[in-house]
Design a protein around this motif. Structure first.
Motif, PDB file in Angstrom:
ATOM      1  N   LYS A 123       0.794  -1.234   0.000  1.00 50.34           N
ATOM      2  CA  LYS A 123       0.000   0.000   0.000  1.00 50.34           C
ATOM      3  C   LYS A 123       0.824   1.281   0.000  1.00 50.34           C
ATOM      4  N   TRP A 124       2.080   1.207   0.479  1.00 49.62           N
ATOM      5  CA  TRP A 124       2.869   2.435   0.520  1.00 49.62           C
ATOM      6  C   TRP A 124       4.047   2.388  -0.445  1.00 49.62           C
ATOM      7  N   ARG A 141      -5.538   2.726   8.628  1.00 46.60           N
ATOM      8  CA  ARG A 141      -4.285   3.256   9.174  1.00 46.60           C
ATOM      9  C   ARG A 141      -3.666   4.223   8.169  1.00 46.60           C
ATOM     10  N   ARG A 142      -3.097   5.317   8.680  1.00 44.78           N
ATOM     11  CA  ARG A 142      -2.564   6.379   7.831  1.00 44.78           C
ATOM     12  C   ARG A 142      -1.720   5.856   6.673  1.00 44.78           C
ATOM     13  N   ALA A 143      -0.696   5.060   6.974  1.00 44.80           N
ATOM     14  CA  ALA A 143       0.223   4.619   5.925  1.00 44.80           C
ATOM     15  C   ALA A 143      -0.474   3.775   4.868  1.00 44.80           C
ATOM     16  N   MET A 144      -1.529   3.067   5.273  1.00 42.23           N
ATOM     17  CA  MET A 144      -2.191   2.149   4.358  1.00 42.23           C
ATOM     18  C   MET A 144      -3.226   2.847   3.465  1.00 42.23           C
ATOM     19  N   ALA A 165       2.100   3.671  18.588  1.00 36.60           N
ATOM     20  CA  ALA A 165       2.979   2.926  17.682  1.00 36.60           C
ATOM     21  C   ALA A 165       3.167   3.717  16.395  1.00 36.60           C
ATOM     22  N   HIS A 166       4.282   3.477  15.732  1.00 41.40           N
ATOM     23  CA  HIS A 166       4.582   4.196  14.499  1.00 41.40           C
ATOM     24  C   HIS A 166       5.515   3.360  13.645  1.00 41.40           C
ATOM     25  N   PHE A 167       5.620   3.716  12.372  1.00 44.49           N
ATOM     26  CA  PHE A 167       6.602   3.087  11.499  1.00 44.49           C
ATOM     27  C   PHE A 167       7.962   3.737  11.759  1.00 44.49           C
TER      28      PHE A 167
END
Length: 315
Positions: A107-108, A242-245, A267-269
């Motif tokens: 997705k990213w 989720r934001r990144a997705m 949590a974060h990437f």
């Protein structure tokens, strides 16, 4: 008695033979003849003054001295191999191997690969989509992108943009469910890949953040975030994205987030690599590219009221 080490080739022959418990298999791994391998081990035994193997008719076994030497020899060659790999890869500025979870990759990373290839045509980018914890040296990984709370001792760790979740859906479905209260009758979906988070980041918590006491009990469950997002894109339901997705699909209008309330996660990437490796040209270029790409969609987050999940009161 001297501590002078015997020849490295003899020690290597012993280590492989002790690992296989077979001179023939050891000779095959080292690409030498059994006679040559036997000669190396014999010279090692002469250097030591004790036998290391008991030669049987069709097998070998370690003597007491062999059992004493084998673990240290194995550990020593393992460390030497790691050190050699690390040193050799310092010379390679054209290859970049990245590991990230399957959902983040799909997705990213994958939708943006063309941009990186165009910006860095001399870098050969390779991906390993896996959630398995990898050894940077053993698995020959340059960069890992992982989701969680950390910490990441001994690594260069760069947190990426804050993660949040908010209900996302197709524009057509948003027209059917214009308010949070209307979601009581909506086909809600569940991304089980974040069930490990504490405090929980689920529909119940989001509804509590918008002032509703509601816990949905029915709906499709997905073990991977990208599958849940794909289902939302297809109009199958509404998911806490989720934001990144979902950021690219929100930015380009394929999905919408109509309620403007998001839960900010702890949590974060993180962008991870061995400490000191962040200055290698291809790693530095990849990090800068990721940060630049994140900035391109920052306006989506700016439209949301992001409530830290720990600030959402529990019953």
């Amino acid at each position: 008695m001297t501590d002078r080490l015997p020849p490295l080739t003899a020690l290597r022959a012993f280590e492989v033979a002790a690992r296989h418990m077979s001179f023939a298999l050891a000779a095959s791994e080292l690409n030498v003849t059994p006679a040559a391998l036997s000669f190396q081990i014999k010279s090692l035994e002469e250097h030591l003054g004790k036998p290391l193997f008991v030669r049987l008719n069709r097998a070998v076994k370690l003597t007491e001295a062999g059992r004493m030497l084998a673990p240290g020899a194995s550990a020593g060659f393992t460390e030497l191999t790691k050190a050699w790999r690390m040193t050799r890869r310092l010379q390679d500025n054209a290859t970049l191997t990245v590991t990230a979870g399957p959902a983040f990759t799909a997705k990213w990373l994958a939708p943006r690969l063309y941009e990186f290839a165009r910006a860095q045509p001399d870098i050969d980018l390779r991906f390993t989509a896996s959630l398995r914890l990898m050894d940077f040296v053993q698995d020959e990984i340059d960069v890992a992108i992982r989701f969680g709370n950390g910490p990441d001792p001994g690594l260069y760790s760069r947190p990426l943009r804050q993660e949040w979740v908010t209900p996302v859906m197709s524009p057509e479905m948003a027209a059917q469910y214009p308010t949070p209260s209307s979601l009581r009758n909506a086909p809600l979906m569940f991304d089980n890949s974040i069930n490990f988070l504490d405090p929980p980041c689920d529909w119940t918590t989001w509804f509590r953040a918008v002032g509703m006491d509601y816990t949905p009990t029915h709906g499709a469950h997905f073990s991977q975030a990208d599958h849940a997002v794909d289902a939302a894109l297809a109009g199958a339901g509404i998911v806490l994205g989720r934001r990144a997705m979902v950021i690219k699909d929100l930015h380009e209008g394929r999905l919408v987030a109509p309620y403007k309330v998001a839960l900010g996660l702890k949590a974060h990437f993180r962008f991870l690599c061995p400490l000191g490796a962040e200055t290698r040209p291809q790693i530095a270029a990849f990090e800068k590219w990721i940060l630049d790409e994140i900035d391109k969609t920052a306006s989506v987050s700016d439209t949301l009221q992001i409530i830290p999940i720990e600030n959402v009161s529990t019953p």
